[in-house]
Scaffold this motif. Structure first.
Motif, PDB file in Angstrom:
ATOM      1  N   LEU A  31      -1.693 -34.497 -19.407  1.00 36.75           N
ATOM      2  CA  LEU A  31      -0.535 -33.658 -19.126  1.00 36.75           C
ATOM      3  C   LEU A  31       0.771 -34.432 -19.187  1.00 36.75           C
ATOM      4  N   MET A  56       3.781 -31.668 -23.137  1.00 36.41           N
ATOM      5  CA  MET A  56       2.447 -31.999 -22.665  1.00 36.41           C
ATOM      6  C   MET A  56       1.447 -31.582 -23.722  1.00 36.41           C
ATOM      7  N   THR A  58      -1.986 -30.128 -25.247  1.00 29.69           N
ATOM      8  CA  THR A  58      -2.961 -29.097 -24.903  1.00 29.69           C
ATOM      9  C   THR A  58      -4.209 -29.155 -25.775  1.00 29.69           C
ATOM     10  N   LEU A 303       2.313 -24.319 -17.525  1.00 27.47           N
ATOM     11  CA  LEU A 303       2.182 -25.513 -18.362  1.00 27.47           C
ATOM     12  C   LEU A 303       3.315 -26.456 -17.988  1.00 27.47           C
ATOM     13  N   LYS A 305       4.673 -30.263 -17.378  1.00 25.29           N
ATOM     14  CA  LYS A 305       4.446 -31.648 -17.760  1.00 25.29           C
ATOM     15  C   LYS A 305       4.384 -32.523 -16.513  1.00 25.29           C
TER      16      LYS A 305
END
Length: 353
Positions: A31, A56, A58, A303, A305
């Motif tokens: 991440l 980040m 995925t 989501l 970071k």
């Protein structure tokens, strides 16, 4: 990844050769936006491959440069024909970098309108890559040219696609066929798509078509999927899922009426390991995660970071770490040297002519 010097006592010229010794590695992303390589031969430590600034990761995948029988590719145009590492992030980007020289970026694949959740190369077609994301789309790419060559809206009833797997299947009637399996967040659905080549595409239309072949509901929510070749030559789809089933195996079957379906595979010999795994998980009362996505209190994906918090540089943002700055400096130095070499070579060629 590491290189050892390959020397020979019989030939002085061979002493100058440096051979790359391949070793098995595990590639992971985090991440903080970084991708690392870990040796699977018991060597300690890890190698930082790359990072996505202010984003980040995925998804990560390795894509081969070519088929094993493509050794006759013409390299005279100086195009890169090596292996690549593909990384996806929350900012709709898919990045193609050389491997293991991952500081060299080949291109980006742009087309998703929301975060990317997974990427995978198409088995048997080294130039093809498939991806899915929060825009509820399944997209097919030619990663060597950077073009999107096919797409379709996923059949997830509004659920986010979270994982996909690809395979090549051969049959006497259809020849080689390419399939993509997709699972979704907070849903028992498992979808199977087929990749078709459009023989006569319309102007500006995709060169390939992605069509839904079949959909089944698993007894428990799938969390991860992977294709593997079975002992009898068939293709098996392994599905990791929530309790109480934990793991099941499916196979692609072509029925007499021409329809392709997914059926549960119950071969006692091939599935003996999975049966033992389920029994052990049930005995230990293992609780599987409800989702592979981080969510807020309202159930929406988050989501966010994560800044680096390891080592003496924990107070710095990941993109400001000393090792990354040094890597960038060395990369610029190498690129400048190559530009000068190309300029000198061009000047010398003009002089000779």
């Amino acid at each position: 990844l590491p290189r050892n010097e390959n020397t020979s006592k019989d030939d002085d010229d061979e002493k100058k050769n440096v051979a790359a010794i391949p070793i098995p590695v595990l590639i992971s992303c985090d991440l903080a936006g970084d991708a690392y390589a870990y040796s699977l031969l018991g060597r300690k430590g890890k190698r930082l491959l790359l990072g996505h600034t202010a984003s980040m990761l995925t998804g990560v995948a390795l894509v081969p440069s070519r088929n094993s029988n493509d050794s006759d590719i013409d390299d005279s145009n100086n195009d890169y024909h090596g292996d690549c590492i593909v990384t996806a992030d929350r900012d709709e980007k898919i990045r193609i970098s050389r491997f293991p020289e991952s500081y060299i970026i080949e291109r980006y694949l742009l087309g998703h309108t929301n975060y990317v959740t997974d990427i995978a190369s198409v088995n048997g077609e080294p130039s093809l890559l498939v991806s899915c994301g929060g825009d509820m789309m399944l997209r097919l790419w030619n990663w060597k040219t950077g073009q999107q060559i096919g797409n379709v809206a996923v059949d997830g009833s509004g659920k986010i696609p979270t994982d996909l797997a690809t395979t090549r299947s051969s049959s006497d009637t259809q020849g080689d066929e390419y399939f993509v399996a997709v699972i979704y967040d907070d849903c028992n659905r498992l979808s199977l798509y087929k990749i078709h080549h459009d023989a006569k595409p319309a102007d500006h239309a995709p060169e390939f078509l992605l069509s839904l072949v079949c959909t089944i509901d698993c007894p428990s929510q799938p969390l991860s999927i992977a294709f593997e070749e079975g002992n009898n030559g068939g293709t098996l789809l392994f599905v990791l899922m929530r309790e109480p089933d934990y793991a099941l195996t499916y196979t692609i079957v072509e029925k007499e009426d021409g329809k392709t379906v997914l059926t549960e595979f119950n071969d006692t010999i091939s599935c003996k390991g999975l049966k033992l795994l389920r029994e052990l998980a049930a005995k230990e009362d293992i609780s599987m995660p409800q989702t592979i996505l981080e969510k807020d209190q309202y159930g929406n994906p988050v989501l966010q970071k994560e800044n680096e918090n390891r080592g003496p540089a924990s107070a710095d943002a990941p993109w400001n770490r000393v090792e990354r700055v040094e890597i960038a400096r060395q990369r610029e130095k190498r690129q400048k040297k190559r530009r000068l070499q190309r300029a000198d070579a061009a000047t010398e060629q003009k002089t000779e002519s």
